[in-house]
Design an enzyme around this catalytic site. Structure first.
Site, mmCIF file in Angstrom:
data_model
loop_
_atom_site.group_PDB
_atom_site.id
_atom_site.type_symbol
_atom_site.label_atom_id
_atom_site.label_comp_id
_atom_site.label_asym_id
_atom_site.label_seq_id
_atom_site.Cartn_x
_atom_site.Cartn_y
_atom_site.Cartn_z
ATOM 1 N N LYS A 85 35.138 47.204 38.167
ATOM 2 C CA LYS A 85 35.788 45.909 37.875
ATOM 3 C C LYS A 85 37.294 45.949 37.690
ATOM 4 C CE LYS A 85 35.569 46.233 32.905
ATOM 5 N NZ LYS A 85 35.512 45.566 31.633
ATOM 6 N N SER A 125 32.670 35.896 39.028
ATOM 7 C CA SER A 125 33.937 35.781 38.310
ATOM 8 C C SER A 125 34.706 34.559 38.790
ATOM 9 C CB SER A 125 34.754 37.042 38.595
ATOM 10 O OG SER A 125 36.095 36.863 38.225
ATOM 11 N N TYR A 150 38.257 43.942 44.580
ATOM 12 C CA TYR A 150 37.281 43.629 43.528
ATOM 13 C C TYR A 150 36.791 42.188 43.683
ATOM 14 C CZ TYR A 150 35.680 41.818 39.071
ATOM 15 O OH TYR A 150 34.954 41.157 38.106
ATOM 16 N N LYS A 154 32.965 40.238 44.745
ATOM 17 C CA LYS A 154 32.248 39.168 44.019
ATOM 18 C C LYS A 154 31.942 38.016 44.972
ATOM 19 C CE LYS A 154 32.023 41.110 40.049
ATOM 20 N NZ LYS A 154 30.735 41.697 39.698
ATOM 21 N N ARG A 232 44.793 30.885 30.676
ATOM 22 C CA ARG A 232 43.436 31.295 31.050
ATOM 23 C C ARG A 232 42.413 30.688 30.102
ATOM 24 N NH1 ARG A 232 46.241 32.700 34.508
ATOM 25 N NH2 ARG A 232 46.402 34.697 35.590
ATOM 26 N N GLY A 295 49.710 38.989 42.307
ATOM 27 C CA GLY A 295 48.342 38.473 42.418
ATOM 28 C C GLY A 295 47.956 37.497 41.319
HETATM 29 P P1 NAD Z 1 31.811 47.412 32.353
HETATM 30 O O1 NAD Z 1 32.537 48.332 33.254
HETATM 31 O O2 NAD Z 1 32.003 47.545 30.874
HETATM 32 O O3 NAD Z 1 30.244 47.456 32.660
HETATM 33 C C1 NAD Z 1 29.745 47.718 33.953
HETATM 34 C C2 NAD Z 1 28.720 48.827 33.829
HETATM 35 O O4 NAD Z 1 28.191 49.122 35.122
HETATM 36 C C3 NAD Z 1 29.293 50.126 33.272
HETATM 37 O O5 NAD Z 1 28.503 50.538 32.175
HETATM 38 C C4 NAD Z 1 29.211 51.105 34.450
HETATM 39 O O6 NAD Z 1 28.989 52.421 34.001
HETATM 40 C C5 NAD Z 1 28.056 50.521 35.229
HETATM 41 N N1 NAD Z 1 28.055 50.838 36.674
HETATM 42 C C6 NAD Z 1 29.064 50.686 37.560
HETATM 43 N N2 NAD Z 1 28.654 51.063 38.798
HETATM 44 C C7 NAD Z 1 27.355 51.443 38.679
HETATM 45 C C8 NAD Z 1 26.383 51.919 39.591
HETATM 46 N N3 NAD Z 1 26.661 52.091 40.875
HETATM 47 N N4 NAD Z 1 25.144 52.218 39.117
HETATM 48 C C9 NAD Z 1 24.841 52.061 37.816
HETATM 49 N N5 NAD Z 1 25.721 51.620 36.909
HETATM 50 C C10 NAD Z 1 26.966 51.297 37.325
HETATM 51 O O7 NAD Z 1 32.176 45.912 32.810
HETATM 52 P P2 NAD Z 1 31.885 44.531 32.080
HETATM 53 O O8 NAD Z 1 33.184 43.987 31.622
HETATM 54 O O9 NAD Z 1 30.764 44.648 31.136
HETATM 55 O O10 NAD Z 1 31.467 43.662 33.342
HETATM 56 C C11 NAD Z 1 30.107 43.505 33.728
HETATM 57 C C12 NAD Z 1 30.047 42.751 35.034
HETATM 58 O O11 NAD Z 1 30.711 41.501 34.897
HETATM 59 C C13 NAD Z 1 30.761 43.467 36.200
HETATM 60 O O12 NAD Z 1 30.026 43.240 37.381
HETATM 61 C C14 NAD Z 1 32.094 42.762 36.254
HETATM 62 O O13 NAD Z 1 32.659 42.821 37.540
HETATM 63 C C15 NAD Z 1 31.709 41.349 35.885
HETATM 64 N N6 NAD Z 1 32.826 40.583 35.339
HETATM 65 C C16 NAD Z 1 33.529 41.063 34.278
HETATM 66 C C17 NAD Z 1 34.606 40.355 33.777
HETATM 67 C C18 NAD Z 1 35.412 40.899 32.626
HETATM 68 O O14 NAD Z 1 36.491 40.394 32.366
HETATM 69 N N7 NAD Z 1 34.956 41.878 31.883
HETATM 70 C C19 NAD Z 1 34.959 39.124 34.343
HETATM 71 C C20 NAD Z 1 34.202 38.641 35.415
HETATM 72 C C21 NAD Z 1 33.130 39.375 35.902
HETATM 73 C C1 UD1 Z 2 41.887 39.586 35.621
HETATM 74 C C2 UD1 Z 2 41.599 39.733 37.093
HETATM 75 C C3 UD1 Z 2 40.318 39.008 37.437
HETATM 76 C C4 UD1 Z 2 39.177 39.484 36.539
HETATM 77 C C5 UD1 Z 2 39.606 39.281 35.087
HETATM 78 C C6 UD1 Z 2 38.590 39.766 34.112
HETATM 79 C C7 UD1 Z 2 43.829 39.950 38.139
HETATM 80 C C8 UD1 Z 2 44.820 39.318 39.067
HETATM 81 N N1 UD1 Z 2 42.709 39.217 37.874
HETATM 82 O O1 UD1 Z 2 42.080 38.213 35.337
HETATM 83 O O2 UD1 Z 2 39.971 39.242 38.780
HETATM 84 O O3 UD1 Z 2 37.998 38.755 36.815
HETATM 85 O O4 UD1 Z 2 40.810 40.018 34.842
HETATM 86 O O5 UD1 Z 2 38.472 41.162 34.146
HETATM 87 O O6 UD1 Z 2 44.028 41.039 37.644
HETATM 88 N N2 UD1 Z 2 48.854 39.641 30.864
HETATM 89 C C9 UD1 Z 2 50.047 40.000 30.305
HETATM 90 N N3 UD1 Z 2 50.203 41.305 29.913
HETATM 91 C C10 UD1 Z 2 49.228 42.253 30.047
HETATM 92 C C11 UD1 Z 2 47.995 41.848 30.613
HETATM 93 C C12 UD1 Z 2 47.838 40.537 31.026
HETATM 94 O O7 UD1 Z 2 50.970 39.192 30.163
HETATM 95 O O8 UD1 Z 2 49.444 43.401 29.683
HETATM 96 C C13 UD1 Z 2 48.660 38.224 31.262
HETATM 97 C C14 UD1 Z 2 48.358 38.024 32.729
HETATM 98 O O9 UD1 Z 2 49.505 37.904 33.486
HETATM 99 C C15 UD1 Z 2 47.516 36.726 32.663
HETATM 100 C C16 UD1 Z 2 46.802 36.808 31.316
HETATM 101 O O10 UD1 Z 2 47.558 37.737 30.539
HETATM 102 O O11 UD1 Z 2 48.360 35.602 32.646
HETATM 103 C C17 UD1 Z 2 45.376 37.312 31.423
HETATM 104 O O12 UD1 Z 2 45.372 38.537 32.147
HETATM 105 P P1 UD1 Z 2 44.059 39.442 32.299
HETATM 106 O O13 UD1 Z 2 43.459 39.666 30.951
HETATM 107 O O14 UD1 Z 2 44.410 40.621 33.104
HETATM 108 O O15 UD1 Z 2 43.046 38.504 33.086
HETATM 109 P P2 UD1 Z 2 43.259 37.729 34.489
HETATM 110 O O16 UD1 Z 2 44.502 38.110 35.140
HETATM 111 O O17 UD1 Z 2 43.011 36.284 34.229
#
Ligand code: NAD
Ligand code: UD1
Length: 337
Positions: A85, A125, A150, A154, A232, A295
């Protein structure tokens, strides 16, 4: 229901396990621990006061391992979190990201259908909206151009599951488009545990607060927002977890394909988050304004009405609780698990 939770040792998965068990469900976790620790599952069991969470350490791309899991267990549904991710890393390592996220999901879906488990909730996402055409974003907002591999995974995996459900209507597919999950379980025992320098805002703030980083870089203060910094839709991870429990209803109702935005519907700027964090936790977070991050978009928040109407789900926590619980976790676990 008995649920297969892929990626269940991760940030969102571990919190979701708690809400699943609290709602009377059971789960088995498959995780390769690439980005997590088994300790998270031990702590989840501790919070729930149960002996353990059934766990198989395996990669979802390992067909044989998944076959074995399905041959020895019966699942009513799968909640599919497993995936890579980190946005920046995905730009540097596109092949690894496409391979893990796409191929892992292909193997999982194929093994699921072979075992007649055709119910899946997928972690999508807000990134699929690209630079959104409408604010607040509703589910019928057209998908946009993702700026990184990434996000592409999705968007493409959503399409794969949409096509699969169209071809075989026995499938029930729930696509949950998460906005920005932050916070941690109020116990302070589980939370987000990023490797290396955090990419996301809240883990960076908490690492500054705990003294691991000197100061926060605020990426841009010239966006067309109320204070110039990016806006956000931050959502407490416990609210996000309960959204998965609510989403099981769409599966029980055999809804076919369902897509939901999972956010609070409120947009907060970077400085709103920093100021609330400082106020709630009585701390100072030094920060400097830096150039915009490539981005990034100015504003992204959703209209979560569809999830409320169809699933009866609504976020309960506000920004203050998110800031309190993120800090509570970091303070109690300065080095993570
Ligand atoms: P995370 O990295 O904490 O959890 C993902 C887990 O998947 C990890 O424990 C990792 O070890 C496991 N994993 C990865 N590849 C694997 C594989 N091939 N086989 C088995 N296990 C595997 O991430 P999270 O923040 O808990 O996110 C969970 C899901 O939500 C992800 O798909 C992520 O893309 C999605 N998501 C997260 C966010 C965010 O901001 N955290 C936002 C939108 C979507
Ligand atoms: C990011 C990812 C998005 C993903 C999401 C959750 C990008 C472009 N997008 O979203 O695909 O689904 O995380 O994992 O990376 N910021 C700062 N300083 C920092 C970090 C962030 O100012 O050190 C700002 C960013 O510019 C943004 C906001 O904080 O305006 C949130 O950032 P972040 O937490 O990285 O999330 P997204 O960018 O929304």
């Amino acid at each position: 229901m008995n649920i297969l939770v892929t990626g269940g040792a991760g940030f969102i998965g571990s919190h979701t396990l708690i809400e699943l068990y609290k709602a009377g469900h059971t789960a088995l976790v498959v995780d390769n621990l690439y980005n997590s620790k088994e300790e998270a599952l031990t702590r989840v069991a501790g919070i729930l006061d149960i002996d353990h969470i059934p766990f198989v350490k395996a990669d979802i791309r390992d067909r044989e391992a998944l076959e074995k899991v399905f041959s020895t267990n019966t699942f009513d549904a799968c909640i599919h979190f497993a995936g890579l991710k980190a946005v920046g890393e995905s730009v540097a390592k596109p092949l690894e990201y496409y391979e893990n996220n796409m191929n892992g999901t292909f193997v999982l879906l194929d093994v699921m259908r072979r075992h007649n488990c055709k119910n899946i909730i997928f972690s999508s996402s807000a990134t699929v909206y690209g630079d959104p055409a409408i604010i607040p974003i509703t589910e019928d907002c057209p998908k946009g151009q993702c700026t990184n591999p990434y996000g592409q995974t999705k968007s493409m995996l959503e399409q794969v599951m949409i096509d699969l459900q169209k071809a075989d209507t026995e499938w029930n597919v729930v696509l949950l488009r998460y906005f920005n999950p932050i916070g941690a379980h109020p116990s302070g025992r589980i939370g987000e545990n990023p490797n290396g320098i955090p990419n996301n805002l809240m883990p960076y703030i908490t690492q500054v607060a705990v003294g691991k980083r000197e100061s926060l870089g605020v990426f841009g203060n010239d966006y067309p927002t109320h204070d110039g910094t990016g806006v956000r839709d931050y959502i407490h991870v416990v609210d996000l977890a309960t959204a998965h429990v609510a989403a099981l209803q769409a599966i029980e109702r055999k809804q076919g394909l369902a897509v939901y935005n999972i956010g609070t519907g409120h947009g907060y700027s970077v400085l709103d988050v920093v100021n609330t964090f400082m106020k709630v936790n009585n701390l100072t977070i030094p920060y400097q304004i830096k150039p915009r991050r490539a981005g990034d978009i100015a504003t992204c928040y959703c209209n979560p009405a569809k999830a409320e109407k169809e699933l009866g789900w609504k976020a309960q926590y506000g920004l203050e609780e998110m800031c309190r619980d993120s800090w509570n976790w970091q303070r109690n676990n300065p080095n993570g698990y």
